[in-house]
Design an enzyme around this catalytic site. Structure first.
Site, PDB file in Angstrom:
ATOM      1  CE  LYS A   1      69.755   0.056  25.162  1.00 33.92           C
ATOM      2  NZ  LYS A   1      70.637   0.430  25.918  1.00 33.92           N
ATOM      3  CG  ASN A   2      72.857   1.751  22.717  1.00 33.63           C
ATOM      4  OD1 ASN A   2      72.164   1.613  23.632  1.00 33.63           O
ATOM      5  ND2 ASN A   2      73.582   0.803  22.520  1.00 33.63           N
TER       6      ASN A   2
ATOM      7  CB  ILE B   1      83.927  -4.809  22.803  1.00 31.69           C
ATOM      8  CG1 ILE B   1      83.781  -4.858  21.147  1.00 31.69           C
ATOM      9  CG2 ILE B   1      83.686  -3.099  23.279  1.00 31.69           C
ATOM     10  CD1 ILE B   1      84.690  -3.829  20.312  1.00 31.69           C
TER      11      ILE B   1
ATOM     12  NE  ARG C   1      78.903   2.263  30.446  1.00 30.03           N
ATOM     13  CZ  ARG C   1      79.953   2.653  31.231  1.00 30.03           C
ATOM     14  NH1 ARG C   1      79.588   2.398  32.430  1.00 30.03           N
ATOM     15  NH2 ARG C   1      80.958   3.133  31.024  1.00 30.03           N
TER      16      ARG C   1
ATOM     17  CG  ASP D   1      75.350  -4.129  22.221  1.00 30.62           C
ATOM     18  OD1 ASP D   1      76.048  -4.505  23.034  1.00 30.62           O
ATOM     19  OD2 ASP D   1      74.891  -2.906  22.354  1.00 30.62           O
TER      20      ASP D   1
ATOM     21  CB  CYS E   1      74.508  -4.281  30.928  1.00 23.88           C
ATOM     22  SG  CYS E   1      72.805  -4.665  30.404  1.00 23.88           S
TER      23      CYS E   1
ATOM     24  NE  ARG F   1      79.686  -1.021  29.605  1.00 27.33           N
ATOM     25  CZ  ARG F   1      78.529  -0.910  29.022  1.00 27.33           C
ATOM     26  NH1 ARG F   1      77.429  -1.852  29.680  1.00 27.33           N
ATOM     27  NH2 ARG F   1      78.225  -0.332  27.892  1.00 27.33           N
ATOM     28  N   PRO F   2      85.091   1.691  32.206  1.00 28.93           N
ATOM     29  CG  PRO F   2      87.275   1.871  31.653  1.00 28.93           C
ATOM     30  CD  PRO F   2      86.138   0.732  31.770  1.00 28.93           C
ATOM     31  CB  ILE F   3      83.704   7.258  32.128  1.00 31.76           C
ATOM     32  CG1 ILE F   3      83.579   7.666  33.567  1.00 31.76           C
ATOM     33  CG2 ILE F   3      82.138   6.512  32.156  1.00 31.76           C
ATOM     34  CD1 ILE F   3      82.746   8.805  34.199  1.00 31.76           C
ATOM     35  CG  ASP F   4      89.759   5.601  31.071  1.00 30.05           C
ATOM     36  OD1 ASP F   4      88.630   4.977  30.397  1.00 30.05           O
ATOM     37  OD2 ASP F   4      90.689   5.642  30.211  1.00 30.05           O
ATOM     38  CD  GLN F   5      90.218   7.082  26.592  1.00 29.55           C
ATOM     39  OE1 GLN F   5      90.705   7.759  25.703  1.00 29.55           O
ATOM     40  NE2 GLN F   5      91.064   6.551  27.581  1.00 29.55           N
TER      41      GLN F   5
ATOM     42  NE  ARG G   1      69.353  -1.624  31.368  1.00 32.13           N
ATOM     43  CZ  ARG G   1      70.433  -1.554  32.052  1.00 32.13           C
ATOM     44  NH1 ARG G   1      70.852  -2.285  32.920  1.00 32.13           N
ATOM     45  NH2 ARG G   1      70.955  -0.374  31.783  1.00 32.13           N
TER      46      ARG G   1
END
Ligand code: UD1
Length: 430
Positions: free
Chosen positions: A21-22, A326, A92, A304, A116, A121-125, A396
């Site tokens: 999936k990922n 994590i 996500r 996971d 989830c 869960r930041p997206i700064d990177q 999902r």
């Protein structure tokens, strides 16, 4: 929707694992970066993937499902770089459309991702990476907007090892002018798979799978046919199911190398694990031994798989320690597990688990995708009937979860109403 189940049967047999999936989420985003046709095989038929396909269709691309696991995409007709439908906020990986649109059209506007609920869960990177490529990024009104007059190669040093940021920057940089270097990159198999897929479209990415990825931007990407790698976590989940139910399960269509962290942990716990070319067999004859588990970026033990292994340890003979390094909020399911009789204590990111001899059936709710799957497996090991609510989370990421479990001997049914639950409970007890 809920699963109703009666526990106690050891799960025995073979299960065929679907595409990752990922990896698929990154690969579908990559597919829109060319105007030529892309065919993707071994696509899992799960909700997150179907939501992303819907968003891609809504942006104007032609999306054609050739069969359950094969999709054909042609993005020549994309008319909008704005993605803001109500579904996309729930997944996500909608953020991969940022990197893909930015690379191809130099502009992107995507609703801030949901996904989830396992911690902040930041997206700064991701944004730091886009800025290093010369883009401006603005977050306003719930949307992330990125824009670049000239997208050019840059040097990105990730502050944290992030799968999402690595893939997103790789997507955009594939079509930037000049060379990009991503340092402290994530090394997960799905990062490598997305890089291989992009390379099959004419991108020039080297080093995926190590912590330094070098990308030489190209002006155009072309069509491809690409088959997605098997899902490491789906496979690991069924491997854990063997340990939890004292079963004997062979997972087929896997890459055993990707499962090594899981295999070696299960062996430490007393399982027999045999590896074949594209299969792994897990046999659990005795009660598990306790151990320590710490989640880490690949090749470490995957976050996971943390809930699934914790459920196995909750039935082990002694005290185990599970450290989640994590995501800070990934032990929410422990309260639910305690209702089945598990003896657990959570302090911060550490769970101390005193193994019990047996679980007893209870009504619990899935707090997220992986913990949901783990609770189902706990229910399958418990005495009597259990109900797991909110299984939409599980859908999902697991294709035909209850069907595959039933093939392995589980007594489990999907129920949508209270009446169904009562009916199944009676049939299971009777
Ligand atoms: C992906 C997977 C998810 C898996 C996770 C870790 C997808 C769709 N999801 O999530 O199933 O659990 O990898 O293997 O592929 N971080 C930041 N800033 C950022 C990005 C991340 O601080 O910009 C932090 C996160 O909060 C987390 C850590 O980095 O603590 C790792 O997150 P990341 O690898 O990015 O996870 P996802 O890509 O969201």
């Amino acid at each position: 929707m809920r699963y109703v189940m009666k526990g106690g049967n050891p799960l025995v047999g073979e299960v065929v694992i679907g595409g990752a999936k990922n990896a698929a989420l990154g690969i579908l985003a990559a597919a829109i970066m060319t105007d030529e046709t892309v065919v993707i095989e071994n696509l899992p038929d799960v909700r997150d993937i179907n939501v992303l396909l819907e968003a891609i269709r809504e942006s104007g691309a032609v999306v054609e499902r050739l069969d359950r696991h094969t999709v054909k995409i042609n993005a020549q007709s994309i008319g909008s770089i704005t993605v803001n439908n109500e579904f996309i906020k729930r997944i996500r990986a909608s953020y991969y459309l940022l990197g893909a649109f930015l690379g191809k059209y130099r502009r992107a506007s995507v609703a801030l991702p949901g996904g989830c609920n396992i911690g902040s869960r930041p997206i700064d990177q991701h944004l730091k990476g886009f800025r290093a490529l010369g883009a401006t990024t603005v977050v306003e009104y719930g949307m992330v907007n990125a824009e670049a007059n000239r997208l050019r190669g840059g040097h990105v040093y990730l502050d944290v090892v992030s799968v999402g940021a690595t893939i997103n920057i790789m997507l955009a940089a594939s079509m930037a002018e000049g060379n990009t270097i991503i340092e402290n990159a994530a090394k997960e198999p799905h990062v490598v798979d997305v890089a291989n897929m992009l390379n099959s479209m004419g991108a020039n990415i080297k080093g995926a799978g190590t912590d330094v990825i070098r990308i030489s931007g190209v002006r155009k990407l072309h069509g491809t046919e690409y088959s997605i790698i098997p899902d490491q976590i789906e496979a690991g989940t069924y491997m854990a199911a063997a340990a939890i139910t004292k079963g004997d399960i062979t997972v087929r269509n896997v890459i055993p190398k990707h499962l090594e962290a899981i295999s070696s942990k299960l062996m430490e716990m007393g399982c027999e694990v045999s590896e074949f070319d594209d299969a792994v067999r897990v046999v659990a004859k005795h009660r598990m031994q306790p151990t320590k588990v710490k989640t880490l970026p690949y090749p470490g033990f995957p976050t996971d798989m943390q809930p699934q292994i914790a459920v196995a340890l909750a039935l082990a003979e002694g005290t185990s320690i599970v450290t989640e390094s994590i995501f800070e909020n990934r032990f929410k399911y422990m309260d639910e597990l305690a209702r089945m009789g598990a003896n657990v204590k959570v302090e911060g990111n550490i769970a101390v688990i005193d193994g019990v001899k047996r679980f007893t059936g209870a009504e619990v709710a899935a707090p997220d995708l992986r913990a949901g799957a783990a609770l189902v497996m706990a229910g399958l090991a418990a005495e009597g009937c259990s109900v797991v609510e909110d299984v939409e989370y599980i859908m999902r990421g697991y294709e035909d979860f209850e069907g595959k479990l039933r093939e392995l001997g589980a007594e489990i049914n999907l129920a949508s109403t209270d009446k169904d639950v009562q009916k199944y409970k009676l049939s299971l007890i009777g």
